[in-house]
Scaffold this motif. Structure first.
Motif, PDB file in Angstrom:
ATOM      1  N   LYS A 128      -7.505  -5.572   0.451  1.00  0.00           N
ATOM      2  CA  LYS A 128      -8.472  -4.557   0.871  1.00  0.00           C
ATOM      3  C   LYS A 128      -8.767  -4.724   2.361  1.00  0.00           C
ATOM      4  N   THR A 129      -7.941  -4.091   3.193  1.00  0.00           N
ATOM      5  CA  THR A 129      -8.084  -4.184   4.646  1.00  0.00           C
ATOM      6  C   THR A 129      -7.916  -2.802   5.263  1.00  0.00           C
TER       7      THR A 129
ATOM      8  N   THR B 135      -4.314  -1.454   4.620  1.00  0.00           N
ATOM      9  CA  THR B 135      -4.032  -0.769   3.355  1.00  0.00           C
ATOM     10  C   THR B 135      -4.721   0.592   3.303  1.00  0.00           C
TER      11      THR B 135
ATOM     12  N   PRO C  24     -10.002  -9.949   1.291  1.00  0.00           N
ATOM     13  CA  PRO C  24      -9.446 -10.772   2.368  1.00  0.00           C
ATOM     14  C   PRO C  24      -9.775 -12.256   2.230  1.00  0.00           C
TER      15      PRO C  24
ATOM     16  N   SER D 192      -9.672  -8.238  12.274  1.00  0.00           N
ATOM     17  CA  SER D 192      -9.910  -7.524  11.023  1.00  0.00           C
ATOM     18  C   SER D 192      -9.170  -8.189   9.874  1.00  0.00           C
ATOM     19  N   GLY D 193      -9.465  -7.722   8.660  1.00  0.00           N
ATOM     20  CA  GLY D 193      -8.703  -8.097   7.480  1.00  0.00           C
ATOM     21  C   GLY D 193      -8.589  -9.583   7.228  1.00  0.00           C
ATOM     22  N   ILE D 194      -7.369 -10.022   6.883  1.00  0.00           N
ATOM     23  CA  ILE D 194      -7.118 -11.429   6.558  1.00  0.00           C
ATOM     24  C   ILE D 194      -7.404 -12.311   7.765  1.00  0.00           C
TER      25      ILE D 194
END
Length: 252
Positions: free
Chosen positions: A189-190, A193, A221, A15-17
């Motif tokens: 924006k993950t 957060t 991301p 997920s995310g970065i």
């Protein structure tokens, strides 16, 4: 392509970065070893890479478990023969609370993933890279690694530790062909957060000071992924021990 035929490991790839960086690395020609505790989201990232024509494998792991870390490192070597890039990214956020109210178990949880996980990843990847005589490691710290966040003392301490580990490893391996750098994201924006906002609602506790996104928005991301790919590539060949802030002015 900037990472053509490079072999990369990404932790927190589900997920995310981590996901955004994995996708961009694959798009730039890397073969990616995806690592995540969550098998479902990790395999989703794997499928997304395959859909865009990239090459990757997924390894489920708890980054704070030495055997799991040794397994994902050995799997990378067994599958692809080397490790050129290591994005040491997996991390967790603490439950916001004044320092004196933080539970011992919460301290252990944060330090186990954010510090021990980063340490173990570097420990075993560095051995491979030293034998190769080359490699690039990027650790995910945080703006909380260069200043504190209110009511997040343990998270801040853990990310300061990541910065310290980054600089120490960079110094120790600078003459062995290995570069070690860190990124310090601000608000991104993950799912992480989003969990912070939910935490405020569920617990009813909101810190006295909450960071202001000076650009008026969270980062996407992919905006962090671009920096990760740059630090992974030969374009960053003279950078080691750098702590790169990518925060939209948050720490100004």
């Amino acid at each position: 392509m900037e990472l053509q035929d490079k072999i990369a490991i990404v932790t927190g790839a589900g997920s995310g970065i981590g996901r955004a960086s994995s996708l961009l690395m694959a798009k730039q020609g890397a073969k990616v070893v995806l690592v995540d505790f969550n098998q479902t989201t990790g395999e989703e990232t794997l499928q997304l890479i395959k859909e865009q024509g990239g090459e990757a494998i997924f390894v489920q792991a708890d980054v704070s478990n030495s055997k799991d870390v040794q397994n994902y490192v050995q799997t990378a070597v067994d599958t692809f023969g080397r490790i050129d890039v290591f994005f040491n990214n997996a991390g967790v956020i603490q439950k916001f609370a004044p320092l004196a109210e933080v539970e011992d178990a919460e301290f252990d949880r944060i330090m186990s993933v954010n510090v021990k996980g980063v340490f173990l990843g570097m420990k075993y990847v560095l051995k491979v890279m030293e034998n190769q005589g080359s490699g690039s490691i990027i650790n995910t710290a945080s703006t909380a690694g260069i200043r504190s966040e209110h009511s997040a003392s343990i998270y801040s301490a853990s990310k300061h530790a990541v910065v310290g580990l980054t600089k120490a490893a960079a110094l120790e391996y600078v003459k062995k062909g290995i570069r070690v750098n860190a990124i310090c994201p601000g608000g991104v924006k993950t799912a992480l957060t989003s969990s912070v906002e939910r935490m405020f609602t569920e617990t009813g506790y909101v810190p006295e000071e909450v960071s202001v996104m000076r650009m008026g928005r969270y980062a996407e991301p992919n905006e962090l992924a671009e920096m990760v790919v740059f630090l992974s590539s030969d374009k960053a060949s003279y950078m080691t021990g750098s702590v790169v802030v990518v925060d939209g002015g948050l720490t100004l």
